[in-house]
Design a protein around this motif. Structure first.
Motif, PDB file in Angstrom:
ATOM      1  N   UNK A 103       0.815  -1.219   0.000  1.00 19.24           N
ATOM      2  CA  UNK A 103       0.000   0.000   0.000  1.00 19.24           C
ATOM      3  C   UNK A 103       0.850   1.271   0.000  1.00 19.24           C
ATOM      4  N   UNK A 104       2.138   1.143   0.241  1.00 16.40           N
ATOM      5  CA  UNK A 104       3.000   2.315   0.360  1.00 16.40           C
ATOM      6  C   UNK A 104       3.550   2.805  -0.978  1.00 16.40           C
ATOM      7  N   UNK A 105       3.349   2.029  -2.044  1.00 16.58           N
ATOM      8  CA  UNK A 105       3.775   2.463  -3.376  1.00 16.58           C
ATOM      9  C   UNK A 105       5.246   2.819  -3.438  1.00 16.58           C
ATOM     10  N   UNK A 106       5.539   4.055  -3.868  1.00 19.13           N
ATOM     11  CA  UNK A 106       6.916   4.512  -4.058  1.00 19.13           C
ATOM     12  C   UNK A 106       7.526   5.142  -2.815  1.00 19.13           C
ATOM     13  N   UNK A 107       6.942   4.936  -1.674  1.00 21.57           N
ATOM     14  CA  UNK A 107       7.456   5.546  -0.440  1.00 21.57           C
ATOM     15  C   UNK A 107       8.858   5.030  -0.145  1.00 21.57           C
ATOM     16  N   UNK A 108       9.646   5.881   0.477  1.00 20.35           N
ATOM     17  CA  UNK A 108      10.960   5.474   0.953  1.00 20.35           C
ATOM     18  C   UNK A 108      10.727   4.706   2.255  1.00 20.35           C
ATOM     19  N   UNK A 109      11.060   3.404   2.262  1.00 18.64           N
ATOM     20  CA  UNK A 109      10.735   2.526   3.383  1.00 18.64           C
ATOM     21  C   UNK A 109      12.005   2.002   4.041  1.00 18.64           C
ATOM     22  N   UNK A 110      12.010   2.057   5.357  1.00 12.92           N
ATOM     23  CA  UNK A 110      13.076   1.451   6.156  1.00 12.92           C
ATOM     24  C   UNK A 110      12.398   0.460   7.089  1.00 12.92           C
ATOM     25  N   UNK A 111      12.893  -0.780   7.067  1.00 16.73           N
ATOM     26  CA  UNK A 111      12.350  -1.818   7.938  1.00 16.73           C
ATOM     27  C   UNK A 111      13.510  -2.405   8.732  1.00 16.73           C
ATOM     28  N   UNK A 112      13.298  -2.595  10.039  1.00 18.74           N
ATOM     29  CA  UNK A 112      14.372  -3.088  10.895  1.00 18.74           C
ATOM     30  C   UNK A 112      13.797  -3.891  12.058  1.00 18.74           C
ATOM     31  N   UNK A 113      14.603  -4.802  12.612  1.00 19.41           N
ATOM     32  CA  UNK A 113      14.170  -5.520  13.812  1.00 19.41           C
ATOM     33  C   UNK A 113      13.899  -4.521  14.938  1.00 19.41           C
ATOM     34  N   UNK A 114      12.971  -4.881  15.808  1.00 23.54           N
ATOM     35  CA  UNK A 114      12.609  -4.019  16.936  1.00 23.54           C
ATOM     36  C   UNK A 114      12.595  -4.855  18.203  1.00 23.54           C
ATOM     37  N   UNK A 115      12.438  -4.199  19.317  1.00 27.63           N
ATOM     38  CA  UNK A 115      12.315  -4.911  20.587  1.00 27.63           C
ATOM     39  C   UNK A 115      11.090  -4.405  21.330  1.00 27.63           C
ATOM     40  N   UNK A 116      10.458  -5.308  22.016  1.00 31.73           N
ATOM     41  CA  UNK A 116       9.344  -4.981  22.886  1.00 31.73           C
ATOM     42  C   UNK A 116       9.333  -6.036  23.982  1.00 31.73           C
ATOM     43  N   UNK A 117       9.399  -5.591  25.214  1.00 30.07           N
ATOM     44  CA  UNK A 117       9.443  -6.507  26.350  1.00 30.07           C
ATOM     45  C   UNK A 117       8.263  -7.479  26.310  1.00 30.07           C
TER      46      UNK A 117
END
Length: 181
Positions: A103-117
């Motif tokens: 759904x984001x089309x041509x958006x500049x996307x950054x995806x990374x691992x995250x943490x949540x307790x």
């Protein structure tokens, strides 16, 4: 001279009352909100609306509960689905991420691992930040995470901030305010 001071008292009271009322209705009125029955507590900046709908995740249509609100130039939302186990949770979360990216089309996307307790290691939490290429278009921040339940099911979540909150710390407060039991 004293009579002039007394004539200005009504104006002073009116100004004081207006300031007091403004202080009672801040743009970001943070509150703890339980999400579904799985135990997540979210910190939302306004009173949430709630809804549910079927979301296509891969080959399946999945019932998703949502809570969210809009304030200060942004929408803050949490979506929740319940998978039957870890394998289905991994499949659904990957499909959810792919659908969002689609759904984001041509958006500049950054995806990374995250943490949540207390979030599961598989599927692991993932953070996405996207900036659409159009001038002035709303950025989006998404955090996907899951938690195993006592009955073997897995609760899946998508936390989203869509837009540029008027308070720079609002998105961080929202994501830092997610608490799993």
């Amino acid at each position: 001279m004293p009579s002039t001071v007394f004539r200005s008292w009504p104006a002073l009271f009116a100004v004081a009352a207006a300031l007091a009322l403004a202080a009672c209705s801040p743009t970001f009125n943070w509150r703890e909100v339980p999400i579904a029955d799985a135990g997540l507590v979210a910190l939302l900046p306004c009173k949430p609306d709630r809804a549910n709908r079927a979301l296509p995740l891969g080959a399946e249509s999945v019932q998703v509960d949502m809570a969210g609100c809009e304030t200060g130039g942004a929408t803050f939302a949490i979506a929740h689905a319940s998978a039957s186990g870890p394998e289905q949770a991994e499949t659904w979360l990957n499909a959810w991420r792919a659908a969002t990216r689609g759904q984001l089309g041509n958006a500049q996307v950054t995806e990374a691992p995250a943490t949540l307790k207390r979030a599961t290691a598989a599927p692991a939490p993932v953070r996405l930040d996207a900036q659409p290429p159009q001038q002035g278009a709303a950025p989006i921040q998404v955090l996907w995470f899951a938690q195993s339940q006592k009955d073997g099911r897995v609760a899946l979540y998508q936390a989203t901030v869509l837009g540029r909150p008027s308070a720079p710390e609002a998105a961080k407060t929202f994501f830092d305010g997610l608490r799993l039991p």
